[in-house]
Design an enzyme around this catalytic site. Structure first.
Site, PDB file in Angstrom:
ATOM      1  N   LYS A 268      11.823  -4.235   8.947  1.00 10.36           N
ATOM      2  CA  LYS A 268      11.431  -4.495   7.550  1.00 10.36           C
ATOM      3  C   LYS A 268      11.878  -3.339   6.649  1.00 10.36           C
ATOM      4  O   LYS A 268      12.472  -3.544   5.586  1.00 10.36           O
ATOM      5  CB  LYS A 268       9.912  -4.643   7.446  1.00 10.36           C
ATOM      6  CG  LYS A 268       9.363  -4.584   6.018  1.00 10.36           C
ATOM      7  CD  LYS A 268       7.868  -4.791   5.970  1.00 10.36           C
ATOM      8  CE  LYS A 268       7.045  -3.567   6.101  1.00 10.36           C
ATOM      9  NZ  LYS A 268       7.017  -2.691   4.932  1.00 10.36           N
ATOM     10  N   ASN A 269      11.617  -2.100   7.085  1.00 11.75           N
ATOM     11  CA  ASN A 269      11.860  -0.954   6.210  1.00 11.75           C
ATOM     12  C   ASN A 269      13.322  -0.527   6.144  1.00 11.75           C
ATOM     13  O   ASN A 269      13.663   0.402   5.426  1.00 11.75           O
ATOM     14  CB  ASN A 269      10.939   0.206   6.619  1.00 11.75           C
ATOM     15  CG  ASN A 269       9.500  -0.141   6.312  1.00 11.75           C
ATOM     16  OD1 ASN A 269       9.216  -1.106   5.589  1.00 11.75           O
ATOM     17  ND2 ASN A 269       8.575   0.619   6.860  1.00 11.75           N
TER      18      ASN A 269
ATOM     19  N   CYS B 127      -1.757   0.958  -3.627  1.00 14.05           N
ATOM     20  CA  CYS B 127      -2.165  -0.069  -2.665  1.00 14.05           C
ATOM     21  C   CYS B 127      -3.303   0.492  -1.825  1.00 14.05           C
ATOM     22  O   CYS B 127      -3.759   1.621  -2.053  1.00 14.05           O
ATOM     23  CB  CYS B 127      -0.979  -0.497  -1.803  1.00 14.05           C
ATOM     24  SG  CYS B 127      -0.544   0.715  -0.557  1.00 14.05           S
TER      25      CYS B 127
ATOM     26  N   ARG C  18       0.236   5.905  -4.285  1.00 13.12           N
ATOM     27  CA  ARG C  18       1.687   5.644  -4.171  1.00 13.12           C
ATOM     28  C   ARG C  18       2.458   5.898  -5.470  1.00 13.12           C
ATOM     29  O   ARG C  18       3.096   4.987  -6.007  1.00 13.12           O
ATOM     30  CB  ARG C  18       1.961   4.193  -3.711  1.00 13.12           C
ATOM     31  CG  ARG C  18       1.156   3.639  -2.591  1.00 13.12           C
ATOM     32  CD  ARG C  18       1.503   4.124  -1.230  1.00 13.12           C
ATOM     33  NE  ARG C  18       2.832   3.812  -0.761  1.00 13.12           N
ATOM     34  CZ  ARG C  18       3.187   2.766   0.009  1.00 13.12           C
ATOM     35  NH1 ARG C  18       2.259   1.871   0.325  1.00 13.12           N
ATOM     36  NH2 ARG C  18       4.394   2.592   0.448  1.00 13.12           N
TER      37      ARG C  18
ATOM     38  N   ASP D 115       2.901   4.716  10.088  1.00 12.61           N
ATOM     39  CA  ASP D 115       2.777   3.262  10.231  1.00 12.61           C
ATOM     40  C   ASP D 115       2.321   2.833  11.615  1.00 12.61           C
ATOM     41  O   ASP D 115       2.118   1.646  11.851  1.00 12.61           O
ATOM     42  CB  ASP D 115       4.110   2.579   9.877  1.00 12.61           C
ATOM     43  CG  ASP D 115       4.465   2.746   8.416  1.00 12.61           C
ATOM     44  OD1 ASP D 115       5.631   2.531   8.060  1.00 12.61           O
ATOM     45  OD2 ASP D 115       3.566   3.129   7.635  1.00 12.61           O
TER      46      ASP D 115
ATOM     47  N   ARG E 262       3.222 -10.013   5.922  1.00 14.22           N
ATOM     48  CA  ARG E 262       4.227  -9.264   5.166  1.00 14.22           C
ATOM     49  C   ARG E 262       5.250  -8.585   6.073  1.00 14.22           C
ATOM     50  O   ARG E 262       6.372  -8.339   5.692  1.00 14.22           O
ATOM     51  CB  ARG E 262       3.560  -8.164   4.318  1.00 14.22           C
ATOM     52  CG  ARG E 262       2.759  -8.630   3.118  1.00 14.22           C
ATOM     53  CD  ARG E 262       2.375  -7.421   2.279  1.00 14.22           C
ATOM     54  NE  ARG E 262       3.468  -6.459   2.254  1.00 14.22           N
ATOM     55  CZ  ARG E 262       3.305  -5.135   2.479  1.00 14.22           C
ATOM     56  NH1 ARG E 262       2.103  -4.643   2.743  1.00 14.22           N
ATOM     57  NH2 ARG E 262       4.351  -4.333   2.451  1.00 14.22           N
TER      58      ARG E 262
HETATM   59  C1  EPZ Z   1       7.954   4.038   3.205  1.00 17.84           C
HETATM   60  O1  EPZ Z   1       7.125   3.970   2.046  1.00 17.84           O
HETATM   61  C2  EPZ Z   1       7.592   2.820   4.055  1.00 17.84           C
HETATM   62  N1  EPZ Z   1       7.855   1.617   3.297  1.00 17.84           N
HETATM   63  C3  EPZ Z   1       6.117   2.891   4.435  1.00 17.84           C
HETATM   64  O2  EPZ Z   1       5.826   1.794   5.308  1.00 17.84           O
HETATM   65  C4  EPZ Z   1       5.857   4.168   5.194  1.00 17.84           C
HETATM   66  O3  EPZ Z   1       4.490   4.289   5.444  1.00 17.84           O
HETATM   67  C5  EPZ Z   1       6.316   5.379   4.356  1.00 17.84           C
HETATM   68  O4  EPZ Z   1       7.690   5.231   3.968  1.00 17.84           O
HETATM   69  C6  EPZ Z   1       6.193   6.684   5.112  1.00 17.84           C
HETATM   70  O5  EPZ Z   1       6.882   6.650   6.309  1.00 17.84           O
HETATM   71  C7  EPZ Z   1       9.136   1.160   3.242  1.00 17.84           C
HETATM   72  O6  EPZ Z   1      10.073   1.735   3.754  1.00 17.84           O
HETATM   73  C8  EPZ Z   1       9.361  -0.114   2.495  1.00 17.84           C
HETATM   74  P1  EPZ Z   1       7.177   7.758   0.872  1.00 17.84           P
HETATM   75  P2  EPZ Z   1       7.405   4.901   0.781  1.00 17.84           P
HETATM   76  O7  EPZ Z   1       7.845   7.720  -0.448  1.00 17.84           O
HETATM   77  O8  EPZ Z   1       8.857   5.049   0.603  1.00 17.84           O
HETATM   78  C9  EPZ Z   1       4.347  10.506  -1.863  1.00 17.84           C
HETATM   79  C10 EPZ Z   1       4.699  -0.124   6.118  1.00 17.84           C
HETATM   80  O9  EPZ Z   1       3.579  -0.314   6.620  1.00 17.84           O
HETATM   81  N2  EPZ Z   1       5.281  10.210  -2.968  1.00 17.84           N
HETATM   82  O10 EPZ Z   1       7.881   8.397   2.004  1.00 17.84           O
HETATM   83  O11 EPZ Z   1       6.613   4.377  -0.351  1.00 17.84           O
HETATM   84  C11 EPZ Z   1       3.545   9.260  -1.442  1.00 17.84           C
HETATM   85  O12 EPZ Z   1       2.442   9.038  -2.252  1.00 17.84           O
HETATM   86  C12 EPZ Z   1       4.851   0.811   4.899  1.00 17.84           C
HETATM   87  O13 EPZ Z   1       5.742  -0.644   6.526  1.00 17.84           O
HETATM   88  C13 EPZ Z   1       5.075  10.820  -4.192  1.00 17.84           C
HETATM   89  O14 EPZ Z   1       4.140  11.607  -4.367  1.00 17.84           O
HETATM   90  O15 EPZ Z   1       6.754   6.276   1.285  1.00 17.84           O
HETATM   91  C14 EPZ Z   1       3.181   9.587  -0.015  1.00 17.84           C
HETATM   92  O16 EPZ Z   1       2.028  10.351   0.015  1.00 17.84           O
HETATM   93  C15 EPZ Z   1       3.550   1.353   4.434  1.00 17.84           C
HETATM   94  N3  EPZ Z   1       5.926  10.518  -5.208  1.00 17.84           N
HETATM   95  C16 EPZ Z   1       4.390  10.378   0.468  1.00 17.84           C
HETATM   96  O17 EPZ Z   1       5.079  10.845  -0.701  1.00 17.84           O
HETATM   97  C17 EPZ Z   1       6.991   9.650  -5.044  1.00 17.84           C
HETATM   98  O18 EPZ Z   1       7.755   9.413  -5.994  1.00 17.84           O
HETATM   99  C18 EPZ Z   1       5.357   9.581   1.337  1.00 17.84           C
HETATM  100  O19 EPZ Z   1       5.723   8.416   0.675  1.00 17.84           O
HETATM  101  C19 EPZ Z   1       7.184   9.052  -3.798  1.00 17.84           C
HETATM  102  C20 EPZ Z   1       6.316   9.338  -2.761  1.00 17.84           C
END
Ligand code: EPZ
Length: 424
Positions: free
Chosen positions: A25-26, A124, A129, A313, A405
């Site tokens: 998915k990711n 969420c 996020r 995850d 999802r």
């Molecule tokens: C990706 O989400 C995955 N989703 C998530 O999987 C996964 O949990 C996550 O990476 C971490 O591995 C997809 O790939 C579609 P991040 P993403 O940006 O990109 C903070 C699942 O179950 N942050 O790496 O949204 C954020 O709040 C899902 O498949 C900021 O502060 O995760 C978090 O604490 C859930 N500002 C951390 O960074 C930003 O602009 C990591 O988030 C972006 C992120």
């Protein structure tokens, strides 16, 4: 999306057999968005048949792209995407609320057509996020960004310009969005402290087959030399390491023997290392991994980290294993602020879990008993299914649309290895 559907899981069966793992998915979600970067054709094999991919396809069609869906396969289907006629540049709240990954459309659309209006993808169940890293990076590439009336309006006066971007945290989404924006920018972009997940490497493969010049994915510095335009591509999405980890956990918690097929074992190293610490026998083959569960799991501690650390995850699923393990386990969640929501539901099944901020203390119990519980989010829903597989009697799991999802043909795959699970 059928809000009222639920799963009924009967506990007490040992799982045994093989599971074919679907496309990731990711990896699929950013790759589908990347198809907007070109007027050429994108042929994407092994796209998982899950709700999030269906939503992304709906968005691409709404933006004016043509998407043909090939026949359903064991691990996914083939999509033919042609984005030569992108007409609309607006993505409304109906989409961004349902799927946060619609944010991936910003990079490709800004790079290709210089404009996008997208509704703010709120938080969420697992955390607020924010998307500040995405927006800051796009501004550094030369985009003008305004946020008003719940929308982000972004535009590029002429062409994005390559630059150096340092990410405060190795965000997966920000790394991918900025990679996609930079492939058509003028000059070179360097992303420092980039995320290193395998899905980012897969996106680099896809972009380079399109004619882009991206290097370094999988490391913490990624270099992108911008090109004027891109061509056509044929690509197969990597297997889903989180789906694979989830099925290995199902074998482990039921004391069974489960083999996941069509996987890349190295992508699972952090997960299999933890399973081994819990007394699970793990065997790796070419493209497969087998987990053999012990009579009783042993407690262990885990800390979630960016790849190659332990994936967040898989954290809720491991909490379910720890709930029935021998001893006390400690979980430290370093990625998301609010990822212990499933603890309340596991407690309904008789688990003994205390949470404080980003730490959870799980005191293993000898047995769980079935009850009615509610899915707070995708991976959390899978943790409830794992617990239901070992709980006495039946467990009813509500709000399973969260699970739809991200897991393809879940009931069939679980039933084939001996689980008793029914969607009602
Ligand atoms: C990706 O989400 C995955 N989703 C998530 O999987 C996964 O949990 C996550 O990476 C971490 O591995 C997809 O790939 C579609 P991040 P993403 O940006 O990109 C903070 C699942 O179950 N942050 O790496 O949204 C954020 O709040 C899902 O498949 C900021 O502060 O995760 C978090 O604490 C859930 N500002 C951390 O960074 C930003 O602009 C990591 O988030 C972006 C992120």
């Amino acid at each position: 999306m059928k809000q009222h559907e639920r799963y009924v899981v009967a506990g007490g069966r040992r799982l045994e057999g093989e599971v074919a793992i679907s496309g990731a998915k990711n990896a699929a979600l950013p790759i589908l968005a990347a198809a907007l970067l070109t007027a050429g054709e994108s042929v994407i094999h092994n796209a998982p048949m899950i709700r999030d991919v269906a939503v992304m396809i709906e968005i691409l069609r709404k933006l004016g792209a043509r998407v043909e869906e090939g026949p359903a396969g064991v691990s996914g289907r083939t999509l033919h995407i042609r984005a030569d006629g992108v007409s609309s540049l607006e993505v409304g709240a109906d989409f961004t609320r349902e799927m946060r990954s619609s944010i991936f459309l910003m990079g490709p659309l800004l790079a290709r057509v210089g404009k996008i209006r997208i509704s703010y993808p709120g938080g969420c169940a697992i955390g607020p996020r924010p998307i500040d890293f995405h927006l800051r990076g796009l501004e550094m590439l030369g985009a003008r960004i305004e946020e008003r009336f719940g929308y982000i309006e972004a535009s590029v006066p002429r062409r994005l310009r390559g630059t150096e971007i340092y990410l405060d945290f190795p965000s997966v989404g920000a790394t991918e969005n900025l990679m996609m924006a930079a492939v058509l920018a003028e000059g070179t972009t360097v992303i420092r402290n980039a995320a290193r997940e395998p899905e980012i490497v897969d996106l680099q493969e896809f972009l380079n087959k399109l004619g882009a010049k991206v290097r370094g994915a999988g490391l913490d510095v990624i270099r992108i030399d911008g090109v004027r335009r891109l061509g056509s591509v044929e690509h197969t999405v990597i297997p889903d390491r989180i789906e694979a980890g989830t099925f290995l956990a199902a074998g482990a918690i039921t004391g069974g023997e489960v083999t996941v097929q069509g996987v890349i074992p190295e992508h699972l190293d952090a997960v299999t290392a933890k399973l081994r610490e819990m007394g699970v026998t793990v065997r790796e083959g070419a493209g497969s991994v087998t987990a053999i569960g012990p009579r009783r799991l042993k407690a262990t501690d885990l800390k979630t980290l960016p790849y190659p650390g332990f994936p967040t995850d898989m954290q809720p699923q491991m909490m379910a294993l720890m709930a029935v393990a021998d001893g006390t386990s400690i979980i430290t969640e370093t990625i998301f602020e609010n990822r212990f929501k499933v603890a309340d539901e596991l407690r309904r099944l008789g688990a003994n879990i205390k949470t404080e901020g980003r730490t959870a203390v799980v005191q293993g119990v000898r047995s769980l008993s079935g009850a009615t519980v509610e899915c707070p989010a995708l991976r959390e829903g899978m943790a409830l299914i794992l617990a239901g597989l070992v709980a006495e009697g039946e467990t009813e799991i509500e709000a399973i649309y969260h699970i739809d999802r991200g897991y393809q043909n879940l009931e069939e795959k679980l039933t084939r290895i001996g689980a008793v699970i029914e969607r009602r």
